[in-house]
Design a protein around this motif. Structure first.
Motif, PDB file in Angstrom:
ATOM      1  N   ASN A  17      14.552 -11.436  -0.952  1.00  0.00           N
ATOM      2  CA  ASN A  17      14.982 -11.201   0.415  1.00  0.00           C
ATOM      3  C   ASN A  17      15.987 -10.046   0.383  1.00  0.00           C
ATOM      4  N   PRO A  18      15.609  -8.863   0.897  1.00  0.00           N
ATOM      5  CA  PRO A  18      16.513  -7.715   0.843  1.00  0.00           C
ATOM      6  C   PRO A  18      17.891  -7.981   1.442  1.00  0.00           C
ATOM      7  N   ALA A  19      17.972  -8.790   2.475  1.00  0.00           N
ATOM      8  CA  ALA A  19      19.254  -9.071   3.133  1.00  0.00           C
ATOM      9  C   ALA A  19      20.169  -9.920   2.257  1.00  0.00           C
ATOM     10  N   LYS A  20      19.614 -10.586   1.255  1.00  0.00           N
ATOM     11  CA  LYS A  20      20.414 -11.504   0.441  1.00  0.00           C
ATOM     12  C   LYS A  20      20.658 -11.016  -0.980  1.00  0.00           C
ATOM     13  N   VAL A  21      20.206  -9.812  -1.313  1.00  0.00           N
ATOM     14  CA  VAL A  21      20.454  -9.255  -2.642  1.00  0.00           C
ATOM     15  C   VAL A  21      21.929  -8.892  -2.746  1.00  0.00           C
ATOM     16  N   LYS A  22      22.595  -9.395  -3.766  1.00  0.00           N
ATOM     17  CA  LYS A  22      24.028  -9.139  -3.974  1.00  0.00           C
ATOM     18  C   LYS A  22      24.204  -7.899  -4.843  1.00  0.00           C
ATOM     19  N   GLY A  23      25.253  -7.159  -4.593  1.00  0.00           N
ATOM     20  CA  GLY A  23      25.567  -5.981  -5.391  1.00  0.00           C
ATOM     21  C   GLY A  23      24.760  -4.771  -4.950  1.00  0.00           C
ATOM     22  N   ARG A  24      24.782  -3.754  -5.789  1.00  0.00           N
ATOM     23  CA  ARG A  24      24.088  -2.513  -5.464  1.00  0.00           C
ATOM     24  C   ARG A  24      22.621  -2.600  -5.857  1.00  0.00           C
ATOM     25  N   ALA A  25      21.779  -1.965  -5.060  1.00  0.00           N
ATOM     26  CA  ALA A  25      20.345  -1.967  -5.330  1.00  0.00           C
ATOM     27  C   ALA A  25      19.725  -0.680  -4.799  1.00  0.00           C
ATOM     28  N   VAL A  26      18.651  -0.292  -5.458  1.00  0.00           N
ATOM     29  CA  VAL A  26      17.838   0.837  -5.014  1.00  0.00           C
ATOM     30  C   VAL A  26      16.495   0.256  -4.593  1.00  0.00           C
ATOM     31  N   TRP A  27      16.045   0.612  -3.408  1.00  0.00           N
ATOM     32  CA  TRP A  27      14.749   0.171  -2.899  1.00  0.00           C
ATOM     33  C   TRP A  27      13.851   1.394  -2.833  1.00  0.00           C
ATOM     34  N   VAL A  28      12.863   1.441  -3.708  1.00  0.00           N
ATOM     35  CA  VAL A  28      11.918   2.556  -3.747  1.00  0.00           C
ATOM     36  C   VAL A  28      10.691   2.130  -2.946  1.00  0.00           C
ATOM     37  N   ILE A  29      10.466   2.792  -1.840  1.00  0.00           N
ATOM     38  CA  ILE A  29       9.351   2.433  -0.966  1.00  0.00           C
ATOM     39  C   ILE A  29       8.291   3.520  -1.104  1.00  0.00           C
ATOM     40  N   TYR A  30       7.106   3.108  -1.491  1.00  0.00           N
ATOM     41  CA  TYR A  30       6.047   4.082  -1.741  1.00  0.00           C
ATOM     42  C   TYR A  30       4.731   3.558  -1.185  1.00  0.00           C
ATOM     43  N   PRO A  31       3.839   4.464  -0.803  1.00  0.00           N
ATOM     44  CA  PRO A  31       2.624   4.035  -0.115  1.00  0.00           C
ATOM     45  C   PRO A  31       1.517   3.533  -1.025  1.00  0.00           C
ATOM     46  N   TYR A  32       1.440   4.079  -2.250  1.00  0.00           N
ATOM     47  CA  TYR A  32       0.240   3.824  -3.032  1.00  0.00           C
ATOM     48  C   TYR A  32       0.458   4.301  -4.457  1.00  0.00           C
ATOM     49  N   THR A  33      -0.060   3.567  -5.428  1.00  0.00           N
ATOM     50  CA  THR A  33      -0.104   4.037  -6.810  1.00  0.00           C
ATOM     51  C   THR A  33      -1.555   4.169  -7.220  1.00  0.00           C
ATOM     52  N   GLY A  34      -1.870   5.305  -7.793  1.00  0.00           N
ATOM     53  CA  GLY A  34      -3.238   5.525  -8.239  1.00  0.00           C
ATOM     54  C   GLY A  34      -3.564   4.685  -9.461  1.00  0.00           C
ATOM     55  N   LYS A  35      -4.846   4.504  -9.675  1.00  0.00           N
ATOM     56  CA  LYS A  35      -5.313   3.735 -10.821  1.00  0.00           C
ATOM     57  C   LYS A  35      -6.492   4.494 -11.415  1.00  0.00           C
ATOM     58  N   SER A  36      -6.463   4.663 -12.717  1.00  0.00           N
ATOM     59  CA  SER A  36      -7.531   5.388 -13.395  1.00  0.00           C
ATOM     60  C   SER A  36      -8.887   4.745 -13.100  1.00  0.00           C
ATOM     61  N   GLY A  37      -9.851   5.590 -12.738  1.00  0.00           N
ATOM     62  CA  GLY A  37     -11.194   5.106 -12.458  1.00  0.00           C
ATOM     63  C   GLY A  37     -11.396   4.578 -11.048  1.00  0.00           C
ATOM     64  N   VAL A  38     -10.339   4.537 -10.244  1.00  0.00           N
ATOM     65  CA  VAL A  38     -10.434   4.059  -8.865  1.00  0.00           C
ATOM     66  C   VAL A  38     -10.139   5.241  -7.943  1.00  0.00           C
ATOM     67  N   PRO A  39     -11.051   5.567  -7.042  1.00  0.00           N
ATOM     68  CA  PRO A  39     -10.797   6.707  -6.165  1.00  0.00           C
ATOM     69  C   PRO A  39      -9.617   6.458  -5.226  1.00  0.00           C
ATOM     70  N   ASP A  40      -8.909   7.534  -4.916  1.00  0.00           N
ATOM     71  CA  ASP A  40      -7.813   7.433  -3.946  1.00  0.00           C
ATOM     72  C   ASP A  40      -8.389   7.128  -2.567  1.00  0.00           C
ATOM     73  N   PRO A  41      -7.572   6.593  -1.668  1.00  0.00           N
ATOM     74  CA  PRO A  41      -8.056   6.329  -0.309  1.00  0.00           C
ATOM     75  C   PRO A  41      -8.576   7.615   0.345  1.00  0.00           C
ATOM     76  N   GLU A  42      -9.505   7.459   1.244  1.00  0.00           N
ATOM     77  CA  GLU A  42     -10.069   8.602   1.948  1.00  0.00           C
ATOM     78  C   GLU A  42      -8.960   9.381   2.656  1.00  0.00           C
ATOM     79  N   GLY A  43      -8.981  10.697   2.487  1.00  0.00           N
ATOM     80  CA  GLY A  43      -7.993  11.557   3.119  1.00  0.00           C
ATOM     81  C   GLY A  43      -6.682  11.679   2.368  1.00  0.00           C
ATOM     82  N   TRP A  44      -6.537  10.984   1.257  1.00  0.00           N
ATOM     83  CA  TRP A  44      -5.269  10.980   0.506  1.00  0.00           C
ATOM     84  C   TRP A  44      -4.842  12.390   0.101  1.00  0.00           C
TER      85      TRP A  44
END
Length: 88
Positions: A17-44
């Motif tokens: 729960n982001p609201a309840k994490v104590k201390g300092r934190a970094v939140w990395v928000i990303y849309p997608y991670t590629g995977k070998s052998g799997v095509p990226d989404p259309e239009g990527w």
């Protein structure tokens, strides 16, 4: 910054729960991670900077020990399913 009070599933089977994490934190928000052998989404390839997000995530990974020494928690947030995230 105040973060939302909601439960997010984590790759270890718990919830964070982001609201309840104590201390300092970094939140990395990303849309997608590629995977070998799997095509990226259309239009990527037409989204400016889309392929750079993986490089940015790798940079966070390389600095993870520094974050740990500084007692900074690191969380990655994506819409991909948990199995895909565990592999990443």
């Amino acid at each position: 910054m105040r973060l939302p009070d909601l439960e997010l599933p984590a790759t270890d089977g718990t919830f964070v729960n982001p609201a309840k994490v104590k201390g300092r934190a970094v939140w990395v928000i990303y849309p997608y991670t590629g995977k070998s052998g799997v095509p990226d989404p259309e239009g990527w390839d037409h989204i400016p900077g889309a392929h750079g997000s993986t490089l940015q995530l790798q940079a966070y990974s390389l600095c993870y020990d520094v974050f740990q020494r500084l007692h900074i928690k690191v969380f990655g947030v994506s819409l991909q399913d948990l199995d895909w995230q565990r592999e990443f």
